[in-house]
Design an enzyme around this catalytic site. Structure first.
Site, PDB file in Angstrom:
ATOM      1  N   LEU A 119       0.877  -1.159   0.000  1.00  0.00           N
ATOM      2  CA  LEU A 119       0.000   0.000   0.000  1.00  0.00           C
ATOM      3  C   LEU A 119       0.919   1.215   0.000  1.00  0.00           C
ATOM      4  CD1 LEU A 119      -2.677  -0.931   2.707  1.00  0.00           C
ATOM      5  CD2 LEU A 119      -3.104  -0.669   0.259  1.00  0.00           C
ATOM      6  N   ASP A 120       0.631   2.215  -0.817  1.00  0.00           N
ATOM      7  CA  ASP A 120       1.518   3.368  -0.827  1.00  0.00           C
ATOM      8  C   ASP A 120       1.376   4.163   0.465  1.00  0.00           C
ATOM      9  OD1 ASP A 120      -0.610   5.275  -1.124  1.00  0.00           O
ATOM     10  OD2 ASP A 120      -0.600   4.966  -3.286  1.00  0.00           O
ATOM     11  N   LYS A 121       2.266   5.115   0.654  1.00  0.00           N
ATOM     12  CA  LYS A 121       2.343   5.851   1.911  1.00  0.00           C
ATOM     13  C   LYS A 121       1.009   6.503   2.277  1.00  0.00           C
ATOM     14  CE  LYS A 121       4.699   9.778   4.079  1.00  0.00           C
ATOM     15  NZ  LYS A 121       5.623  10.911   3.884  1.00  0.00           N
ATOM     16  N   SER A 123      -1.991   5.554   1.433  1.00  0.00           N
ATOM     17  CA  SER A 123      -3.119   4.618   1.496  1.00  0.00           C
ATOM     18  C   SER A 123      -3.190   3.941   2.856  1.00  0.00           C
ATOM     19  CB  SER A 123      -3.000   3.572   0.387  1.00  0.00           C
ATOM     20  OG  SER A 123      -3.039   4.197  -0.881  1.00  0.00           O
TER      21      SER A 123
END
Length: 260
Positions: A119-121, A123
């Protein structure tokens, strides 16, 4: 005349061989990068001999591997669900010094675990971690089409035609991005929550798909992977998966069984 000594199958395993660092990580005792560090530091021995090459050919079942003199076997499998807060990087370490999910789990008393997907930062939501690499590969392998469900707050109120276009998809930098399903959950005057389901995951898939339609993302929360849901797990907290939850996801991993 005595017969010549022949090494046992345990000391000289046959079959495919892989880099020593890869074998250590696949046994679930550390990450591959950590294994490389251990090996280069002279902490790892095979058959009593220190090996400093992370690519040293090693059979998956090779015996006699030690770290700091302690035998290394197959780690007991651990499966964890974590409700990732916004702002954490899904990485064992970050060159920019940003906080990671591993920082958040540092006091949990867990063994080394690898993140199952990312998951990106910015999210949030359901993140799986495990040292069972075959199980993890089955979840992340695009060939399994494991569904992942997200709740996304957007800065507009999409109509039915726009939701349909999300399913039709776009091509962005040579990659086709599309939602398996997209539905309106609830709407206010200026923004709305959507439920978007993917059966594959490209880098920043949902954000790029929505940006291509001029839609800004305010929040993005993963709420389910397959039949496993985030439920009421508090943000920043974790729990072990129940046996039946592990098995429910393992159903989709048979194609990857035995991979290293």
């Amino acid at each position: 005349m005595p017969a010549p000594h022949r090494p046992s199958s345990a000391s000289a395993p046959t079959g495919p061989r892989y880099g020593l660092a890869r074998v250590l990580s696949k046994r679930g005792v550390c990450s591959r990068s950590q294994a490389e560090q251990w090996i280069r530091a002279g902490r790892v021995a095979v058959g009593g001999r220190v090996v400093r090459d992370p690519e040293h050919p090693t059979a998956p079942g090779q015996g006699g591997i030690t770290v700091d003199g302690q035998p290394i076997g197959q780690a007991a499998p651990v499966y964890v669900m974590f409700n990732k807060p916004r702002g954490l990087v899904v990485s064992a370490s970050d060159e920019r010094g940003r906080a990671t999910v591993y920082d958040a789990l540092a006091q949990a008393g867990l063994p080394w675990l690898g993140a199952v997907g990312r998951l990106d930062k910015a999210s949030e939501g359901l993140l799986l971690l495990s040292n069972d690499t075959a199980w993890a590969a089955g979840i992340t392998d695009p060939a399994t089409h494991q569904e992942k469900t997200y709740h996304v707050q957007v800065g507009c109120v999409p109509d039915a035609a726009l939701l349909a276009r999300l399913g039709e998809g776009v091509v962005d930098h040579g990659e086709r991005l599309a939602a398996l399903r997209a539905a309106l959950l609830r709407a206010g005057e200026k923004n709305a929550w959507l439920e978007i389901v993917l059966d594959e995951g490209r880098n920043r898939h949902i954000r790029r798909l929505l940006e291509a339609h001029g839609i800004g993302v305010l929040r993005l929360v993963r709420v389910a992977i397959g039949r496993l849901t985030l439920g009421d797990l508090p943000k920043g907290q974790w729990r072990h998966l129940a046996v039946e939850e592990v098995q429910a996801l393992r159903v989709r991993t048979r194609a990857t069984a035995g991979r290293i």
